[in-house]
Design an enzyme around this catalytic site. Structure first.
Site, PDB file in Angstrom:
ATOM      1  N   SER A 157      29.717 -60.976  32.415  1.00  6.91           N
ATOM      2  CA  SER A 157      30.425 -59.856  33.034  1.00  6.91           C
ATOM      3  C   SER A 157      30.203 -58.609  32.194  1.00  6.91           C
ATOM      4  O   SER A 157      29.514 -58.638  31.181  1.00  6.91           O
ATOM      5  CB  SER A 157      31.913 -60.164  33.121  1.00  6.91           C
ATOM      6  OG  SER A 157      32.477 -60.062  31.834  1.00  6.91           O
ATOM      7  N   LYS A 158      30.826 -57.548  32.629  1.00  5.87           N
ATOM      8  CA  LYS A 158      30.714 -56.271  31.959  1.00  5.87           C
ATOM      9  C   LYS A 158      31.153 -56.355  30.488  1.00  5.87           C
ATOM     10  O   LYS A 158      30.680 -55.609  29.636  1.00  5.87           O
ATOM     11  CB  LYS A 158      31.592 -55.278  32.720  1.00  5.87           C
ATOM     12  CG  LYS A 158      31.146 -53.896  32.514  1.00  5.87           C
ATOM     13  CD  LYS A 158      31.265 -53.004  33.703  1.00  5.87           C
ATOM     14  CE  LYS A 158      30.983 -51.593  33.226  1.00  5.87           C
ATOM     15  NZ  LYS A 158      29.664 -51.332  32.747  1.00  5.87           N
ATOM     16  N   ARG A 159      32.056 -57.293  30.233  1.00  3.64           N
ATOM     17  CA  ARG A 159      32.515 -57.497  28.862  1.00  3.64           C
ATOM     18  C   ARG A 159      31.350 -57.774  27.905  1.00  3.64           C
ATOM     19  O   ARG A 159      31.426 -57.515  26.717  1.00  3.64           O
ATOM     20  CB  ARG A 159      33.466 -58.698  28.785  1.00  3.64           C
ATOM     21  CG  ARG A 159      34.906 -58.388  29.078  1.00  3.64           C
ATOM     22  CD  ARG A 159      35.777 -59.605  28.833  1.00  3.64           C
ATOM     23  NE  ARG A 159      35.257 -60.808  29.473  1.00  3.64           N
ATOM     24  CZ  ARG A 159      34.723 -61.826  28.834  1.00  3.64           C
ATOM     25  NH1 ARG A 159      34.626 -61.823  27.528  1.00  3.64           N
ATOM     26  NH2 ARG A 159      34.278 -62.866  29.512  1.00  3.64           N
ATOM     27  N   GLY A 161      28.650 -56.307  27.710  1.00  2.55           N
ATOM     28  CA  GLY A 161      27.778 -55.143  27.592  1.00  2.55           C
ATOM     29  C   GLY A 161      27.540 -54.614  28.980  1.00  2.55           C
ATOM     30  O   GLY A 161      28.332 -53.865  29.518  1.00  2.55           O
ATOM     31  N   GLU A 176      22.291 -50.813  35.405  1.00  2.81           N
ATOM     32  CA  GLU A 176      22.642 -50.379  34.052  1.00  2.81           C
ATOM     33  C   GLU A 176      21.493 -50.686  33.090  1.00  2.81           C
ATOM     34  O   GLU A 176      21.176 -49.892  32.212  1.00  2.81           O
ATOM     35  CB  GLU A 176      23.899 -51.098  33.565  1.00  2.81           C
ATOM     36  CG  GLU A 176      25.193 -50.474  34.033  1.00  2.81           C
ATOM     37  CD  GLU A 176      26.380 -51.282  33.554  1.00  2.81           C
ATOM     38  OE1 GLU A 176      26.765 -51.126  32.383  1.00  2.81           O
ATOM     39  OE2 GLU A 176      26.895 -52.097  34.351  1.00  2.81           O
TER      40      GLU A 176
END
Ligand code: GLU
Length: 485
Positions: free
Chosen positions: A251-253, A255, A261
């Site tokens: 997940s975004k956690r 990075g 992105e």
């Protein structure tokens, strides 16, 4: 049989790495078999739509070169490829199931469903629908309470097991009593994922359903739907989860999790492609570097792995460096140009526009050090800036003071002015001779010159740098250094 595979994103957010990995595997299999790659937009959950996400998903596909044979924008015969444009098709299919007695109208209100769920939770029972409307009396009762349009539910068997065959995992058995009479058509006229997915996979003649493992629990429902319609079921191929290095779902956690992105962080599409292909697939124990053509040649579902894949960004960096080193000067210059010219993150306006030929001459000096294209503006800025900004004390090497450094740089300037052959070899000969003549260490002379012409203590090899910068820039930078001292 011609392979027909599809990537079926829902435009509900950014193109997540796991999602695009599904697209990539489907694409590879289609290209491997000379089959057809279809993109189908599953936008039936209107509440979850995120504006702009469809474009983002298609951008991610285009960036990676995952071109589709049928999909948005194509007028192929199996379209339209956007589910919200196919509502009448799903309604017809739901009506057919109703007519066959395989589905029923349910009038229960959301409030009642909620109450049932809570009650069942309390009783530690499976929380699904209690099937009140499956019986005529119950339906009549519910209808009195709710004047609104009903939903259509599928009549599930109430007991037994159902076994689905997954290409990667083999037979997977589900306890039917844990599955309720799921909704096929919502009261707003939109189908659920299950109905639309099964109907479209059939009508679009999909031969293999390759999707992330999180969809495996839907497979028993889909199997029963295929049977209810009398359709042949495609081969199911569930792709392993992608985990972060801490073994939780990526997940975004961790990075970044969106493919765009990574694009914006300066990864090359080919490096990303190679990296993604190995998240859940391998040719053998050791091979890692595959061009797109290699992957097309070797990709078969037999080599899809069942175990979760771990997303390791250092590995992606490694691939990126490898692909950067594999580009010729001209291609790398082309790739770097937009990064340098970018208004927000590129070179300062005074250093632009970038001369393309000059950039191509710089590329060989920096290629080895460059891990991401986004590093280029910072890494290359000294080649382009009119005036370098550095602390003059950096000019003074160990063992010398400002006066002796000034004398040394004056001699270096005189040499620069007198040298006509500005090639790497000639410069090196001239400056080695100068160090000897001045009685300074080459490290002292070259160190001071490096700071003078680059503004930095760490830069590519000095004489290559001088040669690429050209005589005029070097002379004026040596003068500026002397003035600063
Ligand atoms: N729309 C689903 C998704 O967003 C598709 C799942 C499938 O491929 O069946 O992933």
């Amino acid at each position: 049989m011609t392979v027909r595979v599809r990537y079926a994103p829902s435009p509900t957010g950014d193109p997540h790495v796991g999602n695009i990995r599904s697209a990539l595997f489907n694409w590879l299999y289609a290209r491997h078999t000379s089959g057809t790659f279809i993109v189908r937009i599953e936008d039936t959950d209107q509440a979850r739509l995120v504006p702009g996400s469809l474009d983002a998903i298609l951008d991610a596909l285009r960036w990676l070169g995952l071109d589709w044979d049928e999909g948005p924008g194509s007028d192929a015969p199996h379209g339209p490829y956007v589910q919200s444009e196919r509502l009448d098709i799903y309604r017809k299919h739901a009506d057919w199931l109703l007519g066959e007695g395989k589905a029923y109208h349910c009038y229960c209100t959301p409030e009642r469903l909620d109450a049932v769920r809570k009650q069942r939770q309390k009783e530690r029972q499976p929380t699904g629908y209690d099937r009140r409307c499956r019986e005529p009396n119950g339906a009549a009762e519910a209808r009195e309470e709710n004047p609104n349009l009903p939903v259509v539910r599928f009549k599930m068997p109430t007991e037994g097991n159902i076994t689905v065959n997954d290409f990667v995992r083999g037979e997977v058995t589900f306890d039917v009593s844990l599955l309720d009479d799921f909704v096929l058509l919502k009261s707003d006229g939109y189908p659920t994922y299950h109905l639309a997915n099964v109907v479209d996979d059939h009508l679009m003649e999909i031969t293999h359903v390759m999707r992330a493992e999180e969809w495996l629990p839907s497979a028993p429902r889909h199997k029963l739907l295929y049977e209810a319609f009398g359709y042949e079921m495609p081969v199911l191929v569930h792709l392993p989860l992608i985990l972060g290095p801490d073994r939780s779902k990526l997940s975004k956690r961790h990075g970044a999790a969106s493919v765009l992105e990574f694009r914006d962080m300066g990864y090359l599409p080919d490096a990303m492609f190679n990296f993604l292909a190995l998240l859940g697939w391998s040719l053998d124990e050791t091979s890692e570097v595959f061009s797109k053509d290699d992957l097309i040649k070797h990709f078969t579902p037999e080599r899809i792995l069942a175990n979760p894949a771990v997303f390791n960004i250092e590995k992606l960096d490694w691939f990126n460096g490898l692909y950067i080193r594999g580009m010729d000067d001209s291609a790398l210059a082309d790739a770097l140009l937009p990064w340098l010219e970018d208004d927000e993150h590129g070179l300062p306006a005074s250093a632009r526009p970038v001369d393309r030929a000059y950039l191509a001459s710089i590329v060989p000096l920096e290629r080895e050090r460059l891990k991401r294209l986004s590093e280029a503006p910072e890494m290359l800025s000294f080649f382009f800036e009119e005036r370098l900004d550095y602390d003059a004390s950096l000019l003074v090497p160990k063992g010398l003071d400002a006066d002796t450094t000034r004398a040394m740089l004056e001699a270096a300037l005189a040499t620069a002015e007198s040298v006509d052959d500005w090639s790497v070899g000639a410069l090196e000969t001239a400056y080695r001779a100068l160090a000897e003549r001045l009685g300074v260490k080459t490290g002292q002379l070259f160190g001071a010159m490096r700071v003078a012409v680059t503004g930095r203590t760490a830069a590519p090899p000095l004489f290559d740098t001088l040669s690429v910068l050209g005589k005029e820039r070097c002379v004026s930078r040596l003068r500026a250094a002397l003035a600063a001292l």
